[in-house]
Design an enzyme around this catalytic site. Structure first.
Site, short mmCIF file in Angstrom:
data_model
loop_
_atom_site.label_atom_id
_atom_site.label_comp_id
_atom_site.label_asym_id
_atom_site.label_seq_id
_atom_site.Cartn_x
_atom_site.Cartn_y
_atom_site.Cartn_z
CB ALA A 128 -0.90 -0.01 1.22
CG ASP A 178 12.58 9.49 1.70
OD1 ASP A 178 13.25 9.21 2.71
OD2 ASP A 178 11.38 9.18 1.57
NE ARG A 232 11.72 5.30 4.52
CZ ARG A 232 12.76 5.76 5.18
NH1 ARG A 232 13.55 4.90 5.84
NH2 ARG A 232 13.07 7.05 5.20
O1 ACK Z 1 8.60 -4.38 0.38
P1 ACK Z 1 7.58 -4.54 -0.63
O2 ACK Z 1 7.12 -5.88 -1.02
O3 ACK Z 1 8.04 -3.75 -1.95
O4 ACK Z 1 6.35 -3.60 -0.30
C1 ACK Z 1 6.42 -2.37 -0.93
C2 ACK Z 1 5.06 -1.99 -1.46
O5 ACK Z 1 5.10 -2.17 -2.86
C3 ACK Z 1 4.69 -0.53 -1.16
O6 ACK Z 1 5.64 0.35 -1.75
C4 ACK Z 1 6.27 -2.81 -3.23
N1 ACK Z 1 6.73 -2.26 -4.48
C5 ACK Z 1 6.78 -0.96 -4.84
N2 ACK Z 1 7.27 -0.87 -6.10
C6 ACK Z 1 7.52 -2.13 -6.52
C7 ACK Z 1 8.06 -2.67 -7.72
N3 ACK Z 1 8.44 -1.89 -8.73
N4 ACK Z 1 8.20 -4.00 -7.81
C8 ACK Z 1 7.83 -4.79 -6.76
N5 ACK Z 1 7.32 -4.33 -5.62
C9 ACK Z 1 7.17 -3.01 -5.49
C10 ACK Z 1 7.28 -2.57 -2.17
#
Ligand code: ACK
EC number: 2.7.10.1
Length: 962
Positions: A608, A725, A729
């Site tokens: 999210a 930033d 994360r």
């Molecule tokens: O740690 P995560 O699984 O990796 O949880 C966050 C979530 O969405 C909220 O930012 C995932 N996320 C964001 N961009 C990508 C992306 N390009 N490919 C895979 N996961 C993503 C992020």
């Protein structure tokens, strides 16, 4: 009849039917001459007359005593006259037709039974010429009874054949046929003149030719009848009327065509039998793929073809701008046709296929393409025509090559050249790159020039050189010009040495430059003397070697009103802040490709974000392979500002193209939900990934990841983009452990980041990752990004530990300000810890540039042995953090010092009241034990456990160093 000795007598025929007969039977007497004559019979149209006689005749042998007087024949005679002569009778006027003999005669016995045996004889007379005639019967002594006389003639009766009518026709003579012409029945036309022959027997023979029913009429019972309502017949012919085709009607009889229902049409040339049709609906699923200044448009067939197959497509190109309306916030869109130089491939109209390539558009320009499907009736219903529109913004495009180069002046050691700007610059030309080399050599020299001329110095006399020029815009370099050859002049004893002339030239130009800059300095200092110290003017004039006489210079004035200009490294594109666009949606279309929502399949939600869900899915673009993507969605009910902020990330990301920067695939803005589509990173964000795989990677693997992040950051800083930033994360990891920088935006990033906290100066800042000057006075630069990189380095080496653990933001700010820094993570190679400390230099100019960080990490990768030397993990005695001001390399103190240090940890006197009998006992202390004594924070727990182990090994392997 005129009775002349014939008597009228009643009798019965063979079927006992009563009949009346005329009889004569004077067989006993000689010289009989008895007559019976008919009334006058009008001839009418008869040519030839037939006379059928029915009679009985008595056999003379059956009558006794009549021999010599009894006859067995009688005569048939006629007389032609033009009028009825009444009872006037002249025997000699009659002409004999024939002597009639009986085929059957009857005997006395027969007579006694009163059964008459009838003879029938037919004779023909003619051709007749007068208006009428008489028939007469002459008896010369027979016993004869005339039962009937039938007089008739033969004719071909009125008939209709092949829609032609033939009148009653009487044959002329017995030899020849009569040819009769027919006339077409009503509402028909001759196809071939109808004819028939009438035979002497009164039969019609050999019909030739025919008639056809007129349009609107069909043949029914040898006539042409009007088509009924709801039917039509448009042609001459003997076909039946047809039912009106779909979407048409005929309310009246005898219709030649059926009229079309409302909103249905018939094209010129459409047969009457074809259904009425209407224009097609608009083409569907228009997809545009922009390639610099050209765009490929693809679409699908319209859902409704209007009932026709003759579909073609027409593409209209328009340039649209939003024109601000006076005094109001909104604006109106104003469109004008595209320039005639825009090229359509294969063409713009009459396209049979559902694709077209539009080329030679202007760079950075909004275009609207209206794609219309047309059919044969589109022109008849202009109001019903529909089109699909797609708006695109062309990308930056590299300039076209320089094609015209001129040699202006040549000397022994130099040559002056000029050239003409490329035909299609596709933007503002920042400079030109001039590459030249001796014809026989392979090494070359590169120069840059802002204008369209250059003087190349330091050349060898009498030598052939080859030169190529290429222009550079914000979009990068264009293609090189074709090679241009020139030769320097031959050596001459009297020519001034070019070297010395160069020196003189440089001296003069330097002097002039210095004078000018001094004057400028004087004016500026004079103007800004009341400004703060900040307003110092930094002036740096960099002279390059005399072979490269370009003088790039940088002038910075912090508080002056005029803008700061820095000449960036040539060949590197510059980041454009989307907020500088008046219309931010223009920015997003400038830098991000618009995707059709239909090309995207969402599979599942993976996280999210502040604006909505982050999903994983697949993107399938036409003629491209399906790829996995991440899809950030903007949840419903957003404000305009939220939409702008959401899409700003795409506008920024879309400007980057680097293997360590998350790649933007495109955006969906024309349908809902609004989406940002990026490449998919299988392992998600780096911090959680590392936490999940604690201690599972080799040093080289970790350095590889760090190198990627640094390389991405170098690219961003070269582009002039400050991330603000940078944190684990905000790094994403793919299945190959490649790390990519993500989360772009301006203020939004920080608003969005849960780590960001409000500072005393307002604005949210992720305190633990941010350089002190950025926290203090929002001085965000690539150097502050380098500080953050140091924190990321620490996060990586500690497998996702939270920087400064549970310390409060205020304590962090204070500690960092006082010079304290995070300690080395467990087993952290000394070089990496040194790099962290360098990134955390208070003076930002002392921090390494990303380029240097990349090169340091590259060296480590090339020399993995260097990773074995780990930084000492013992915390400083006075604080959990290391005091950078007191010593560079931390060292292990005595057991007593160490215990003292532990007691001053921010773990609320964790060790007070705990007694350790030996180092052994200490070494066996686990994190569980520490929890029991109140050390609940994970960071210090790990640190203490590892320190105890280090201490243990020191005591076992030798004396504890002091
Ligand atoms: O740690 P995560 O699984 O990796 O949880 C966050 C979530 O969405 C909220 O930012 C995932 N996320 C964001 N961009 C990508 C992306 N390009 N490919 C895979 N996961 C993503 C992020």
């Amino acid at each position: 009849c005129l009775f002349l000795l014939f008597f009228e007598i009643s009798g019965v025929d063979e079927h006992y039917t009563p009949i009346r007969t005329f009889q004569v039977c004077n067989v006993m007497e000689y010289s009989q001459n008895n007559w019976l004559r008919t009334n006058w019979i009008p001839r009418q149209s008869a040519q030839k007359i037939y006379v059928e006689l029915k009679f009985t005749l008595r056999d003379c042998n059956s009558i006794p005593l009549v021999l010599g007087t009894c006859k067995e024949t009688f005569n048939l005679l006629y007389l032609e006259t033009d009028d009825d002569q009444g009872s006037h009778f002249r025997e000699h006027q009659f002409s004999k037709i024939d002597t009639i003999a009986a085929d059957e005669s009857f005997t006395q016995m027969d007579l006694g039974d009163r059964i008459l045996k009838l003879n029938t004889e037919v004779r023909e007379v003619g051709p007749m010429t007068k208006k009428g005639f008489y028939l007469a019967f002459q008896d010369v002594g027979a016993c004869v009874a005339l039962v009937s006389v039938r007089v008739y003639f033969k004719k071909c009766p009125y008939t209709v054949r092949n829609l032609a009518s033939f009148p009653d026709t009487v044959p002329i003579d017995s030899q020849s046929l009569v040819e009769v012409k027919g006339s077409c029945v009503n509402h028909s036309k001759e196809e071939e003149p109808p004819r028939m022959y009438c035979s002497t027997e009164g039969e019609w023979l050999v019909p030739i030719g025919k008639c056809l029913c007129n349009p609107g009429y069909e043949e029914r019972s040898n006539t042409c009848q009007m088509c009924r309502a709801g039917f039509y017949k448009s042609t001459l012919g003997n076909t039946e009327c047809s039912k009106c085709p779909p979407h048409s009607f005929s309310h009246h009889e005898g219709s030649l065509h059926c009229g079309c229902e409302k909103n249905y049409f018939r094209a010129e040339g459409d047969p009457a039998s074809m259904a009425c049709t209407h224009p097609p609906s608009a083409p569907r699923n228009v997809i545009s793929s922009i390639n610099e200044t050209s765009v490929i448009l693809d679409w699908s067939w319209p859902e409704d073809t209007g009932g026709r197959r003759d579909i073609t497509f027409t593409v209209v190109c328009k340039r649209c701008r939003v024109v601000a309306a006076n005094g109001s916030n909104g604006g109106t869109q104003r469109c004008e046709p595209c320039r005639s130089s825009v090229r359509f491939l294969p063409r713009a109209t009459g396209l049979q296929n559902t694709t077209v390539t539009v080329g030679d558009l202007l760079a950075h320009t909004n275009y609207t393409f209206e794609i219309e499907a047309q059919n044969g009736v589109s022109s008849l219903a202009p109001k019903m025509r529909q089109y699909a529109a797609v708006t695109i913004t062309t990308n930056q495009a590299a300039p076209s090559p320089v094609t015209v180069i001129r040699k202006e002046k040549t000397s022994r050691n130099s040559v002056s050249l000029s050239w003409v700007e490329p035909e299609r610059p596709n933007g503002i030309i920042l400079d030109y790159e001039i590459k030249y080399y001796e014809k026989q050599e392979t090494s070359y020299t590169i120069l840059r020039a802002r204008g369209c001329n250059v003087t190349l110095n330091g050349l060898k006399p009498n030598t052939a050189y080859l030169l190529q020029i290429r222009a550079r815009t914000a979009a990068g370099y264009g293609a090189s010009s074709p090679s241009f050859q020139f030769e320097t002049s031959p050596d001459s004893a009297f020519s001034i040495s070019s070297e010395s002339s160069q020196v003189v030239l440089i001296a003069i130009s330097s002097a002039v430059a210095i004078i000018l800059l001094t004057v400028l300095l004087y004016v500026l200092i004079g103007r800004s003397v009341h400004h703060s110290l900040d307003s110092v003017l930094f002036l740096s004039v960099i002279f390059t070697s005399h072979t490269n006489p370009f003088l790039p210079f940088f002038i910075f004035c912090r508080s002056c009103k005029w803008s700061i200009h820095a000449l960036r490294l040539p060949g590197v594109r510059t980041y454009v802040d989307p907020h500088t666009y008046e219309d931010p949606s223009q920015a997003v279309h400038e830098f991000a490709k618009e995707l059709e929502a239909s090309c995207i399949a969402i599979d599942k939600v993976v996280g999210a974000g502040e604006f909505g869900e982050v999903c994983s899915g697949r993107l399938k673009l036409p003629s491209k392979k399906e790829i996995c993507v991440a899809i950030k969605t903007l949840k419903g009910g957003y404000t305009d500002k939220q939409r702008r902020d959401f899409l700003a990330e795409a506008s920024i990301m879309g400007q980057f193209d680097h293997p360590n920067i998350i790649r933007l695939e495109g955006v969906v803005t024309r349908s809902k939900p609004v989406m940002i589509v990026t490449e998919y990173m299988e392992n998600g964000s780096l911090d959680s990934f590392l936490r999940k795989h604690d201690a599972q990677f080799t040093g080289i693997q970790l350095v590889g990841m760090l190198r990627g992040i640094a390389s991405g950051m170098k690219y961003l800083s070269d582009m002039g983009y400050v991330h603000r930033d940078l944190a684990a994360r905000n790094i994403l990891v793919n299945s190959n452990l490649v790390c990519k920088v993500s989360d772009f935006g301006l203020s939004r990033v920080l608003e969005d980041d849960p780590e960001a906290a409000y500072t005393t100066r307002g604005g949210k800042i992720p305190i633990r990752w941010t350089a002190p000057e950025a926290i203090a006075y929002r001085k965000f630069t690539s150097a502050s990004d380098a500080w953050s990189y140091g924190i990321v380095l620490w996060e990586v080496m500690s497998y996702g530990e939270r920087p400064y653990w549970e310390m409060s933001n205020q304590d962090v700010i204070k500690a960092v300000d006082e010079g304290y820094r995070l300690p080395p993570p467990m087993d952290c190679p000394a070089t990496l810890y040194q790099l962290m400390l360098d990134c955390w230099q208070k003076e930002r100019n002392n921090r390494p540039k990303f380029e240097q960080i990349v090169s340091i990490l590259d060296k480590l990768i090339r020399n993995p042995g260097s990773l074995k030397i780990t930084a000492n993990t013992t915390p400083r005695p006075t604080n959990l953090l290391l005091d950078r001001s007191s010593s560079e390399a931390p060292s292990v103190g005595t057991m007593g010092d160490w215990m003292d240090g532990m007691r001053t940890l921010p773990c609320k006197e964790a060790f007070s009241g705990v007694s350790y009998s030996s180092c052994d006992t200490l070494a066996k202390t686990s994190t569980e034990d520490l929890k029991k004594v109140g050390v609940t924070i994970v960071g210090p727990q790990k640190k203490i456990v590892s320190s105890l182990k280090a201490l243990d090994s020191h005591t076992k392997n030798g004396p504890v160093p002091v």
